[in-house]
Design an enzyme around this catalytic site. Structure first.
Site, PDB file in Angstrom:
ATOM      1  N   GLU A 139      46.488  36.360  48.174  1.00  0.00           N
ATOM      2  CA  GLU A 139      47.764  36.281  47.823  1.00  0.00           C
ATOM      3  C   GLU A 139      48.289  37.904  47.138  1.00  0.00           C
ATOM      4  O   GLU A 139      47.701  38.269  46.456  1.00  0.00           O
ATOM      5  CB  GLU A 139      47.913  35.280  46.540  1.00  0.00           C
ATOM      6  CG  GLU A 139      47.277  34.112  46.588  1.00  0.00           C
ATOM      7  CD  GLU A 139      48.279  32.989  47.233  1.00  0.00           C
ATOM      8  OE1 GLU A 139      49.452  33.674  47.654  1.00  0.00           O
ATOM      9  OE2 GLU A 139      47.905  31.908  47.627  1.00  0.00           O
TER      10      GLU A 139
ATOM     11  N   LYS B 251      36.738  38.212  38.469  1.00  0.00           N
ATOM     12  CA  LYS B 251      36.812  39.261  37.764  1.00  0.00           C
ATOM     13  C   LYS B 251      38.417  39.603  37.288  1.00  0.00           C
ATOM     14  O   LYS B 251      39.359  39.721  38.239  1.00  0.00           O
ATOM     15  CB  LYS B 251      36.562  40.436  38.571  1.00  0.00           C
ATOM     16  CG  LYS B 251      36.622  41.909  37.977  1.00  0.00           C
ATOM     17  CD  LYS B 251      36.735  43.109  39.123  1.00  0.00           C
ATOM     18  CE  LYS B 251      37.974  43.511  39.151  1.00  0.00           C
ATOM     19  NZ  LYS B 251      38.753  44.033  38.124  1.00  0.00           N
TER      20      LYS B 251
ATOM     21  N   GLU C 140      57.768  47.466  47.106  1.00  0.00           N
ATOM     22  CA  GLU C 140      57.437  46.610  46.096  1.00  0.00           C
ATOM     23  C   GLU C 140      57.769  47.526  44.676  1.00  0.00           C
ATOM     24  O   GLU C 140      56.619  48.415  44.775  1.00  0.00           O
ATOM     25  CB  GLU C 140      56.492  45.718  45.995  1.00  0.00           C
ATOM     26  CG  GLU C 140      56.209  44.810  44.945  1.00  0.00           C
ATOM     27  CD  GLU C 140      54.883  44.073  44.717  1.00  0.00           C
ATOM     28  OE1 GLU C 140      53.831  44.498  45.222  1.00  0.00           O
ATOM     29  OE2 GLU C 140      54.983  42.756  44.696  1.00  0.00           O
TER      30      GLU C 140
HETATM   31  P1  NAD Z   1      45.597  45.744  42.529  1.00  0.00           P
HETATM   32  O1  NAD Z   1      45.522  45.166  43.948  1.00  0.00           O
HETATM   33  O2  NAD Z   1      45.675  47.068  42.204  1.00  0.00           O
HETATM   34  O3  NAD Z   1      44.617  44.920  41.719  1.00  0.00           O
HETATM   35  C1  NAD Z   1      44.313  43.764  41.551  1.00  0.00           C
HETATM   36  C2  NAD Z   1      42.859  43.424  41.310  1.00  0.00           C
HETATM   37  O4  NAD Z   1      42.038  43.933  42.384  1.00  0.00           O
HETATM   38  C3  NAD Z   1      42.357  44.006  40.170  1.00  0.00           C
HETATM   39  O5  NAD Z   1      41.657  43.182  39.384  1.00  0.00           O
HETATM   40  C4  NAD Z   1      41.710  45.224  40.414  1.00  0.00           C
HETATM   41  O6  NAD Z   1      40.783  45.704  39.538  1.00  0.00           O
HETATM   42  C5  NAD Z   1      40.878  44.675  41.752  1.00  0.00           C
HETATM   43  N1  NAD Z   1      40.663  45.642  42.674  1.00  0.00           N
HETATM   44  C6  NAD Z   1      41.067  46.816  43.029  1.00  0.00           C
HETATM   45  N2  NAD Z   1      40.775  47.667  44.044  1.00  0.00           N
HETATM   46  C7  NAD Z   1      39.701  46.771  44.434  1.00  0.00           C
HETATM   47  C8  NAD Z   1      39.070  46.723  45.551  1.00  0.00           C
HETATM   48  N3  NAD Z   1      38.870  47.861  46.402  1.00  0.00           N
HETATM   49  N4  NAD Z   1      38.060  45.721  45.872  1.00  0.00           N
HETATM   50  C9  NAD Z   1      38.140  44.710  44.984  1.00  0.00           C
HETATM   51  N5  NAD Z   1      38.975  44.449  43.897  1.00  0.00           N
HETATM   52  C10 NAD Z   1      39.847  45.656  43.483  1.00  0.00           C
HETATM   53  O7  NAD Z   1      47.102  44.936  41.983  1.00  0.00           O
HETATM   54  P2  NAD Z   1      47.685  44.951  40.564  1.00  0.00           P
HETATM   55  O8  NAD Z   1      48.393  46.062  40.355  1.00  0.00           O
HETATM   56  O9  NAD Z   1      46.611  44.708  39.641  1.00  0.00           O
HETATM   57  O10 NAD Z   1      48.697  43.752  40.713  1.00  0.00           O
HETATM   58  C11 NAD Z   1      49.823  43.826  41.289  1.00  0.00           C
HETATM   59  C12 NAD Z   1      49.929  43.122  42.605  1.00  0.00           C
HETATM   60  O11 NAD Z   1      49.496  41.915  42.839  1.00  0.00           O
HETATM   61  C13 NAD Z   1      51.380  43.313  43.268  1.00  0.00           C
HETATM   62  O12 NAD Z   1      51.403  43.863  44.536  1.00  0.00           O
HETATM   63  C14 NAD Z   1      51.666  41.921  43.270  1.00  0.00           C
HETATM   64  O13 NAD Z   1      52.768  41.415  44.087  1.00  0.00           O
HETATM   65  C15 NAD Z   1      50.399  41.239  43.504  1.00  0.00           C
HETATM   66  N6  NAD Z   1      50.365  39.553  43.014  1.00  0.00           N
HETATM   67  C16 NAD Z   1      50.523  38.859  44.199  1.00  0.00           C
HETATM   68  C17 NAD Z   1      50.596  37.434  43.688  1.00  0.00           C
HETATM   69  C18 NAD Z   1      50.494  36.263  44.660  1.00  0.00           C
HETATM   70  O14 NAD Z   1      50.567  35.073  44.452  1.00  0.00           O
HETATM   71  N7  NAD Z   1      50.820  36.584  46.093  1.00  0.00           N
HETATM   72  C19 NAD Z   1      50.591  36.959  42.254  1.00  0.00           C
HETATM   73  C20 NAD Z   1      50.613  38.134  41.294  1.00  0.00           C
HETATM   74  C21 NAD Z   1      50.335  39.360  41.584  1.00  0.00           C
END
Ligand code: NAD
Length: 478
Positions: free
Chosen positions: A255, A181, A386
């Site tokens: 991650e 997804k 962050e």
């Molecule tokens: P997010 O957690 O809001 O969303 C990430 C993904 O999870 C999206 O596809 C979203 O639709 C989905 N999601 C949201 N709620 C969910 C739930 N309850 N169950 C399952 N899936 C769900 O994060 P974001 O705002 O899209 O991304 C930014 C974050 O990602 C930052 O905190 C960043 O540091 C992190 N990030 C980490 C890495 C790494 O390798 N450690 C790499 C890239 C981004």
């Protein structure tokens, strides 16, 4: 001295965006059973690019079932050397279609074309090439050779196609099938990847793409047919997923977020360090989990570094992401811009000094100028949380011990940078920093052969390298 450049926009004609996309299940695009639709927009212009499907529960189950059938009937039966051929083929098609993919990524995400063209897409291809090489050698990696079965994978919007590659390439190399997804604001390159799977004649059901928001992600995590969940995203959602999976037999890797320290000692070459600081926090508008968002600078060179940094930031060009001259593109969404605004306001309210580069903000879309906070203390929210935007918090230190103490004073532990001429000091620091990756005299360097991942609230599991394969192999319990 400033230079004016004539605009050099990349052509949009190389992409063909459909007005509507279904879900990619069992090798074909299908319409939803019980879902709805949503729009994906260009964050630099607010133009609607396409209408995409928000998968419902029945859609997710259909995708998981297709992945299960493909796992049982084709993919798990295929020798590694045959799986490798598909991965090589996918890698080569990505290279052939790289211009189209870069343009699509920039339109949907808002990142500068220079970055999607020169960083994201070449790394995507490299990831598939690298894992193609592993597919027939999995048994020699040291983690057994038993695939999980069906992997449910969820990715964020900051590097849409690159995060997809980090997830799908090792999963397939190890013999798993996949339901992925993408993030709701950046689904288009994942849908283009679905087309690449068709072009590569990948057996139906090996890769399935279900678009949607958090609810679709939750359905995928909780689906009984999923054997392993791999999530990249925020720490908050990572926690929810870990809670949901506690007590089940599903595998999990997370991650998550970061708040990296970029540490500059007084013997570092200043001009190189400035480029590293800029790359560390202003690359991809700071939408980088491992961004060097805390600059720790040795007190004796604080003023010199800050003056040079501000001079450099004043030369960055913010604007049309499709322009090849652009350094800073758009913020990915209105919601993300609001989050950045909130934290920047908190920084001002808590008494840190804000400086923003002089930029002309375009009238439409979402933008934030490169911003530096000085006078930051460890207690400030901008030093702890962050921001995930082009905002740098500057702290000072006097001794290496103090630098280590401050760098580690965070709930996160994803990455760090050390700038010093002295190799022994770099090694001393690297052995004490609680971070998954430590860069020395560079920042934000990635290679598929090098494992990436975090400590503490930055998650667990590694992506890339031999170690990254462990996430997709069921470990023997002895
Ligand atoms: P997010 O957690 O809001 O969303 C990430 C993904 O999870 C999206 O596809 C979203 O639709 C989905 N999601 C949201 N709620 C969910 C739930 N309850 N169950 C399952 N899936 C769900 O994060 P974001 O705002 O899209 O991304 C930014 C974050 O990602 C930052 O905190 C960043 O540091 C992190 N990030 C980490 C890495 C790494 O390798 N450690 C790499 C890239 C981004």
């Amino acid at each position: 001295m400033t230079f004016d450049y004539a605009p050099a926009p990349e052509s949009r004609a190389v992409v063909d965006i459909a007005s509507h996309y279904g879900l990619f299940i069992d090798g074909e695009f299908v319409e939803t059973i019980d879902g709805t639709t949503f729009k994906t927009v260009n964050p630099a212009t607010e133009e609607v690019l396409s209408e995409v499907t928000e998968a419902g529960a029945a859609d997710v189950e259909r995708a998981v079932k297709a992945a299960r059938t493909a796992y049982k009937q084709t993919w798990s039966k295929m020798p590694g050397r045959e799986r490798a051929k598909y991965l090589y083929r996918i890698a080569r098609i990505i290279q052939e279609r790289s211009r189209e993919l870069a343009v699509l990524e920039t339109l949907d995400n808002g990142k500068p074309i220079r970055e999607s063209r020169d960083v994201d897409i070449p790394l995507v291809a490299a990831h598939f090439f690298y894992h193609a090489g592993w597919a027939d050698k999995i048994a020699y990696a040291g983690y057994g050779d038993r695939a999980y079965g069906v992997a449910g994978q969820i990715i964020p919007w900051n590097f849409p196609l690159l995060m997809l590659a980090w997830k799908i390439a090792p999963a397939l190399a190890c013999g798993n099938t996949v339901v992925l997804k993408p993030a709701e604001t950046t689904p288009l390159t994942a849908l283009a990847f679905a087309d690449i799977c068709r072009q590569a004649d990948l057996p139906p059901g090996v890769v399935n793409i279900v678009t949607g928001a958090g609810q679709t992600g939750r359905l995928l995590v909780e689906s009984p047919g999923v054997d392993k969940v791999a999530f990249t995203g925020s720490t908050e959602v990572g926690r929810q997923i870990q809670r949901a999976l506690a007590g089940t037999r599903k595998g999990l890797t997370l991650e998550l977020g970061g708040k990296a320290a970029n540490i500059v000692f007084d013997d570092a070459p200043v001009d190189e360090a400035i480029e590293g600081i800029v790359n560390g926090i202003f690359f991809n508008q700071g939408h980088v989990c491992c961004a060097g968002s805390r600059l720790l600078v040795q007190e004796s060179v604080h003023d010199e570094v800050l003056d040079a940094l501000k001079r450099r930031l004043a030369t960055l060009r913010m604007g049309d992401p499709m322009d090849k001259n652009t350094d800073i593109g758009a913020i990915n969404s209105f919601e993300q811009q609001s989050r950045i605004d909130d934290l920047v306001r908190a920084g001002e309210d808590e008494g840190a000094d804000r400086w923003s580069a002089p930029c002309t903000i375009p009238e439409r879309g979402w933008w934030f100028p490169p911003t530096v906070f000085t006078g930051v203390t460890q207690a400030h929210r901008i030093a702890r949380e962050e921001i995930f935007g082009p905002v740098l918090s500057v702290l000072t230190f006097r001794t290496p011990d103090e630098a280590v103490e401050k760098a580690n004073n965070t709930p996160f532990g994803l990455s760090a940078g050390v700038w010093s001429e002295k190799g022994s000091r770099i090694l001393w620091m690297a052995s004490r920093l609680r971070a998954g990756v430590v860069w020395a005299n560079t920042f934000n360097r990635f290679d598929p052969a090098s494992p990436f991942g975090g400590y503490k609230e930055s998650g667990f599991g590694r992506e890339g390298g031999r170690q990254g394969l462990a996430a997709y192999l069921k470990q023997e319990v002895v």
